[in-house]
Design a protein around this motif. Structure first.
Motif, PDB file in Angstrom:
ATOM      1  N   ALA A   9      34.146  45.595  30.114  1.00 30.46           N
ATOM      2  CA  ALA A   9      35.391  44.679  30.290  1.00 30.46           C
ATOM      3  C   ALA A   9      34.817  43.639  31.222  1.00 30.46           C
ATOM      4  CB  ALA A   9      36.447  45.269  30.721  1.00 30.46           C
ATOM      5  N   ILE A  10      35.436  42.237  31.427  1.00 31.97           N
ATOM      6  CA  ILE A  10      35.128  41.225  32.069  1.00 31.97           C
ATOM      7  C   ILE A  10      36.697  40.866  32.784  1.00 31.97           C
ATOM      8  CG2 ILE A  10      34.472  38.876  32.456  1.00 31.97           C
ATOM      9  CD1 ILE A  10      32.375  39.210  30.557  1.00 31.97           C
ATOM     10  N   ALA A  11      36.629  40.990  34.116  1.00 31.80           N
ATOM     11  CA  ALA A  11      38.019  40.378  34.762  1.00 31.80           C
ATOM     12  C   ALA A  11      37.617  39.277  35.611  1.00 31.80           C
ATOM     13  CB  ALA A  11      38.653  41.558  35.421  1.00 31.80           C
ATOM     14  N   GLU A  12      38.586  38.261  35.973  1.00 30.46           N
ATOM     15  CA  GLU A  12      38.295  37.079  36.608  1.00 30.46           C
ATOM     16  C   GLU A  12      39.421  36.507  37.365  1.00 30.46           C
ATOM     17  OE1 GLU A  12      36.915  33.466  34.633  1.00 30.46           O
ATOM     18  OE2 GLU A  12      37.420  34.543  32.755  1.00 30.46           O
ATOM     19  N   ASP A  58      44.582  38.079  42.054  1.00 30.40           N
ATOM     20  CA  ASP A  58      45.119  37.717  40.789  1.00 30.40           C
ATOM     21  C   ASP A  58      44.064  37.962  39.666  1.00 30.40           C
ATOM     22  OD1 ASP A  58      43.361  35.863  41.458  1.00 30.40           O
ATOM     23  OD2 ASP A  58      44.491  33.910  40.473  1.00 30.40           O
ATOM     24  N   CYS A  59      43.169  38.859  39.598  1.00 28.68           N
ATOM     25  CA  CYS A  59      42.122  39.641  38.731  1.00 28.68           C
ATOM     26  C   CYS A  59      42.975  39.882  37.367  1.00 28.68           C
ATOM     27  CB  CYS A  59      41.280  40.512  39.275  1.00 28.68           C
ATOM     28  SG  CYS A  59      40.429  40.022  40.624  1.00 28.68           S
ATOM     29  N   THR A  60      42.437  39.210  36.349  1.00 24.73           N
ATOM     30  CA  THR A  60      43.137  39.704  35.064  1.00 24.73           C
ATOM     31  C   THR A  60      41.923  39.687  34.111  1.00 24.73           C
ATOM     32  OG1 THR A  60      43.610  37.496  34.423  1.00 24.73           O
ATOM     33  CG2 THR A  60      45.454  38.665  35.166  1.00 24.73           C
ATOM     34  N   VAL A  61      41.866  40.842  33.175  1.00 26.31           N
ATOM     35  CA  VAL A  61      40.936  40.948  32.025  1.00 26.31           C
ATOM     36  C   VAL A  61      40.751  39.730  31.128  1.00 26.31           C
ATOM     37  CG1 VAL A  61      40.082  42.633  30.261  1.00 26.31           C
ATOM     38  CG2 VAL A  61      41.448  43.572  32.369  1.00 26.31           C
TER      39      VAL A  61
END
Length: 180
Positions: free
Chosen positions: A75-78, A112-115
């Motif tokens: 997965a990548i989260a930003e 506020d990191c989300t996938v």
């Protein structure tokens, strides 16, 4: 004299035939077998359904599986506010992969990191605008190979200057073989 010659010829033939106790098939293999190998390594194998072998069974046995393939996730989260990011790879569940990516993204303080993307048994590529002016848009893409994933990501990316976006991250998750 001719009679003696005929008897000698007949006796010779009987002696030759009497010494044969077994019939051999093509390639010097016994009945129910066929020749295998070549280049000096030769042998005989039972003909499937030919009834050869010690049990007399014509059943063909298939190999028993020794394990199973398990998919792995990444997965990548930003963070939109800080531009921090986190990635995960090779994990056995989607939730585990997403949790790890969000945790790594927030390790520098972002709240506020989300996938952005979850994936399994494939390759991904994350490309970013090369000018970094803020006027472009990053791209994420997946595919069967790293090259296909990069092509998909480049299509999504909007560079803020001439040329292609730069590869920021690229990875592939692969299934794992779990033995029984």
């Amino acid at each position: 004299m001719k009679l003696i010659a005929h008897w000698l010829l007949l006796a010779s033939c009987l002696l030759l035939l009497g010494g044969v106790d077994r019939a051999w098939a093509e390639g010097n293999c016994p009945a129910g077998y066929y020749p295998i190998g070549g280049q000096g390594a030769r042998g005989c194998a039972p003909i499937p359904g030919g009834g050869a072998g010690s049990t007399g069974s014509s059943e063909i046995r298939l190999a028993t599986p020794t394990g199973k393939w398990t998919k792995t996730w990444g997965a990548i989260a930003e963070s939109k506010s800080t531009q921090d990011a986190g990635v995960s790879t090779g994990l056995r569940s989607k939730n585990e992969a997403e949790r790890e990516a969000v945790s790594k993204c927030g390790a520098a303080g972002a709240r506020d990191c989300t996938v952005s993307m979850s994936y399994f048994n494939q390759c991904i590529s994350w490309v970013i605008p090369s000018g970094r002016s803020g006027a472009g848009r990053a791209g994420l893409g997946g595919g069967a190979t790293p090259e296909l994933a990069q092509v998909a990501a480049q299509v999504m990316c909007r560079n803020d200057r001439a040329g292609q976006c730069e590869v920021f991250y690229s990875n592939c998750t692969k299934p794992l073989f779990d033995e029984f």
